[in-house]
Enzyme design. Structure first.
Site, PDB file in Angstrom:
ATOM      1  N   LEU A 458       0.661  -1.218  -0.347  1.00  0.00           N
ATOM      2  CA  LEU A 458       0.056   0.097   0.316  1.00  0.00           C
ATOM      3  C   LEU A 458       0.758   0.799   0.310  1.00  0.00           C
ATOM      4  O   LEU A 458       1.863   1.144   0.939  1.00  0.00           O
ATOM      5  CB  LEU A 458      -0.841   0.272   1.389  1.00  0.00           C
ATOM      6  CG  LEU A 458      -1.495   1.475   1.333  1.00  0.00           C
ATOM      7  CD1 LEU A 458      -2.005   1.408   0.582  1.00  0.00           C
ATOM      8  CD2 LEU A 458      -2.738   0.701   2.652  1.00  0.00           C
ATOM      9  N   GLU A 459       1.154   2.719  -1.300  1.00  0.00           N
ATOM     10  CA  GLU A 459       1.775   3.399  -1.117  1.00  0.00           C
ATOM     11  C   GLU A 459       0.482   4.646  -0.893  1.00  0.00           C
ATOM     12  O   GLU A 459      -0.178   4.476  -1.162  1.00  0.00           O
ATOM     13  CB  GLU A 459       2.312   3.704  -2.760  1.00  0.00           C
ATOM     14  CG  GLU A 459       2.854   4.701  -2.208  1.00  0.00           C
ATOM     15  CD  GLU A 459       3.313   5.069  -4.441  1.00  0.00           C
ATOM     16  OE1 GLU A 459       2.668   4.422  -5.314  1.00  0.00           O
ATOM     17  OE2 GLU A 459       3.822   5.389  -4.393  1.00  0.00           O
ATOM     18  N   ILE A 460       1.124   4.786   0.707  1.00  0.00           N
ATOM     19  CA  ILE A 460       0.448   5.529   1.110  1.00  0.00           C
ATOM     20  C   ILE A 460       1.263   7.024   0.943  1.00  0.00           C
ATOM     21  O   ILE A 460       1.808   7.114   0.650  1.00  0.00           O
ATOM     22  CB  ILE A 460       0.503   5.567   3.188  1.00  0.00           C
ATOM     23  CG1 ILE A 460      -0.750   4.858   3.144  1.00  0.00           C
ATOM     24  CG2 ILE A 460       0.064   7.108   3.499  1.00  0.00           C
ATOM     25  CD1 ILE A 460      -1.032   4.636   4.241  1.00  0.00           C
TER      26      ILE A 460
END
Ligand code: NAI
Length: 722
Positions: A458-460
């Site tokens: 997950l790229e925040i």
């Protein structure tokens, strides 16, 4: 003792508690082995003890394997082998006890932990989602070196054992029981009680030395040399073909297992120790272990202290991504609302979620009650009324800036002041979506990857307005959803999409020069990518890729990239990749689709879609130089990663490596783009890029950070270039 505690119960039962008082996890270390030797001596010398049970005092883990930090100390050949030989000795002593030994397992029992359990005569594992058994060593470039390759083969048969060990598959108790790896799978609260009540049965089996029954094929493979040789040769060929020989560990698993079956248990153990020693020092394993440590470190974030609880997630858009996000939220125990424009629009998404949970029953990962409960965590809706109660909104509507801005404003009007708005966009800068926001501090990017339940990253994405508690809450939610999280700064394409685009772009440029689709894909796969750029484009969707290319065009055009207009023309002709049955490859509909089932799944039909070349300048196909293609694709990608680091999009090379490996399929054995640059040497990478710039244009201009580092002889991870 610091790691173990021996307790004698009244009825001749001794319990050895795995109770690490120093850390949260039970791990195999040199000090723990010393205590284990001591405890085994005490058991051996006590005639009153008639059975020994290993159990963990920890609530959530049995024994998670060898302490990897011990392995990091091995710098010279022989050091890891000594450690392994010592484990062999102690585990052999467990098996040689004159009384039955039982591993009572609750929580993860992995690697060295499972090897300890295998050294016991019997295994009882709780039927609990937290109880997992398996050998993940190959994912670290290693083999199960503490007797695993020998004992597992003898316990469950060579074919199942090799499948488990070469793939690093992790099982739950029900699955482990089905293949004969564990004897009983009681409820967690009945663990010790079950062991106790089963003791007479275990004692009887122990006296008779009764073993698991194997299939005829497994029995033949265990005893008949010629059949075994053919079996192992085939298995070796299959493994090498699948990964082009890039990952040495799975083949080494085969070698050790074969040696043990051929020359006996001790010879097998000796082969294990030798092989393990070699692998620990190999560049592949070091790169993979570094990724493991980076992923572990990413779990600790200063922001998470500020995280607020999320009791309800509102997902906007029930398409491929929206339904995936609802699925992982349910698995994390967070209820969600899933909204689409109409009830028929929601149906395929709901079916995907149902299929996902239903499949878990077939693989013994869940039961019908759990499936129904998980499915019930997702509430499909077509109006927005209930969204006022949500703590976090994740939008996954179409990739259109105006639409995303509109839904953001709709949500702000409806929700509480402390409701977070996250966008799952893959390329639109979050700052642009948030430009019209009344509460820009609540806006963040949560970029999931497809398929969401399977992809670990997950790229925040944070803007300069995003509040710390919002970042913390997004990280905590992602971690609950079992994702490895990287936090990146906002910008066109963030980190992952920005690094991927030059790779895909260059592949299209190569087509324009007359290269062959299959050939380019093969070069990428030989390098270690799970799929080549064209297969990937077909999966992403040509229209989506073109949309992203347009979005990033402003940034890339100034650096000598030309728009891959072939993608636009393919989009216009409905040549959209797998979803339309035709892209760079052709696909046919699966039989169940013809029967009216809605899950869109096309199978590859013919190697290439020949007509595709006309979109990239019809010319005669010519052979390409694989090394040149590799450099053009991979160095461009690594150079972009370096530019992201220089621009502050990623905070450090470790995040960059994690993001590329887990999100883009960059080969793990190379450790990610930064690991790869270190491996080939930064000076060499710069020289190659300069040569490519001279031949193919400014897009290959080396990132200034690379030029500077090359000048100073530096590397990203502090290791010496190969
Ligand atoms: P999709 O086309 O499968 O789903 C989009 C859904 O949004 C459709 O079901 C549509 O009916 C619904 N929708 C449109 N307007 C709406 C509205 N106003 N309210 C509620 N629902 C609405 O698209 P997909 O693939 O799920 O992508 C969604 C987003 O995720 C896009 O921004 C995309 O860029 C991003 N993304 C997609 C990835 C992929 O591989 N497909 C990967 C990462 C991000």
């Amino acid at each position: 003792m610091e790691y173990l505690e021996l307790e004698k119960l009244g009825d001749g039962l001794a319990v050895l508690h795995l109770a690490n008082r120093i850390g949260r996890m039970n791990m195999l270390s040199a000090s723990m082995l010393t205590e284990l030797e001591y405890a085994l001596g005490a058991v051996r010398n006590d005639p009153a003890i008639r059975a020994l049970v290993f159990i963990s005092d920890k609530e959530d883990n049995f024994l998670v394997g060898v302490d990897l930090k011990e392995l990091e100390r091995a710098k010279e050949p022989g050091q890891a082998r000594d450690f392994i030989l010592r484990i062999h000795e102690v585990f052999n002593a467990i098996g040689a006890l004159p009384i039955p030994t039982v591993a009572a397992i609750h929580g993860p029992c992995l690697g060295g932990g499972l090897e300890l359990a295998l050294a016991c005569h019997f295994r009882v594992a709780t039927d609990d989602p937290g109880t997992t058994l398996g050998f993940p060593e190959v994912t670290l470039g290693l083999i199960p070196g503490a007797g695993g390759t020998q004992r597992l083969t003898r316990l469950i048969g060579v074919r199942k054992a090799l499948l488990l060990m070469t793939k690093g598959t992790i099982l739950n108790a029900a699955q482990a029981r089905a293949i004969g790896l564990v004897d009983l799978a009681p409820y967690p609260y009945q663990l010790l009680e079950t062991v106790r009540s089963s003791l007479p049965h275990f004692e009887k089996r122990f006296r008779k030395r009764r073993k698991n029954r194997f299939t005829l094929t497994d029995r033949v493979l265990q005893v008949a040399g010629p059949a075994r040789s053919v079996f192992f040769a085939n298995a070796r060929r299959r493994i090498k073909k699948a990964a082009f020989g890039n990952y040495p560990a799975p083949v080494k698993v085969l070698e050790c297992a074969e040696k043990g079956l051929e020359k006996g248990f001790s010879a097998g153990l000796a082969a294990e120790a030798r092989t393990f020693d070699d692998l620990v020092l190999s560049s592949e394993s070091r790169a993979m272990r570094r990724l493991f440590f980076s992923a572990k470190a990413s779990r600790k974030s200063p922001y998470t202290e500020k995280a607020r609880p999320v009791g309800l997630i509102g997902v906007l858009g029930g398409g491929l991504m929206g339904s995936g996000i609802a699925t992982v939220s349910a698995q994390a125990g967070i209820p969600s609302l899933m909204k689409d424009r109409s009830w028929p629009g929601l149906a395929p998404g709901l079916q995907r979620i149902w299929t996902h949970f239903d499949r878990q029953i077939k693989t013994r990962m869940g039961n019908p009650v759990e499936r129904d409960m998980l499915f019930g965590m997702v509430t499909p809706v077509v109006d927005l009324e209930l969204f006022s109660r949500a703590d976090l909104i994740i939008e996954a509507v179409f990739e259109e800036k105006i639409l995303k801005r509109r839904v953001l404003q709709e949500m702000e009007a409806l929700t509480r002041n402390d409701c977070i708005f996250a966008s799952n966009t893959s390329a639109i800068p979050i700052t642009e979506i948030a430009s019209a926001a009344a509460r820009p501090e609540n806006v963040i990017g949560m970029h999931y990857f497809s398929p969401v339940p399977q992809m670990p990253l997950l790229e925040i994405v944070v803007t300069k307005h995003t509040a710390d508690w919002v970042i913390g809450t997004a990280i905590a939610t992602g971690q609950k959803q079992n994702k490895t999280v990287i936090v990146v700064r906002d910008g066109p394409g963030f980190y992952t999409t920005r690094t991927l685009m030059p790779f895909l772009h260059e592949a299209c440029t190569l087509l324009g020069e007359g290269a062959d689709v299959k050939e380019i894909d093969r070069v990428a796969r030989e390098f270690g990518f799970p799929v080549g750029p064209f297969k990937l484009l077909d999966e992403i969707g040509i229209d989506v890729a073109w949309h992203i290319a347009e979005e990033l065009h402003g940034m890339f055009s100034t650096r000598g990239f030309f728009p891959a207009t072939g993608l636009e023309n393919m989009t216009d002709d409905d040549c959209l990749g797998r979803k339309s049955g035709k892209g760079f490859y052709r696909y046919i509909r699966m039989p169940w689709e013809k029967r009216g089932m809605r899950i869109p799944a096309f199978k590859e039909f013919r190697p290439t879609h020949e007509g595709v070349y006309r979109y990239f300048g019809e010319r005669k196909r010519r052979a390409v130089n694989p090394l040149e293609v590799r450099d053009r694709l991979v160095l461009l990608m690594a150079n972009e990663a370096a530019l992201c680091l220089q621009d502050g999009i990623i905070a450090n090379p470790k995040d960059g490596d994690l993001g590329a490996v887990l999100g883009l399929g960059f080969p793990a054995f190379l450790g990610g783009p930064f690991g790869y640059l270190d491996r080939i040497g930064i000076q060499r990478a710069v020289t190659k890029l300069e040569l490519l710039t001279g031949r193919f244009g400014a897009r290959f201009t080396p990132a200034p950070i690379l030029v500077e580092m090359a000048g100073k002889g530096k590397s990203f991870h502090g290791s010496t270039p190969a």
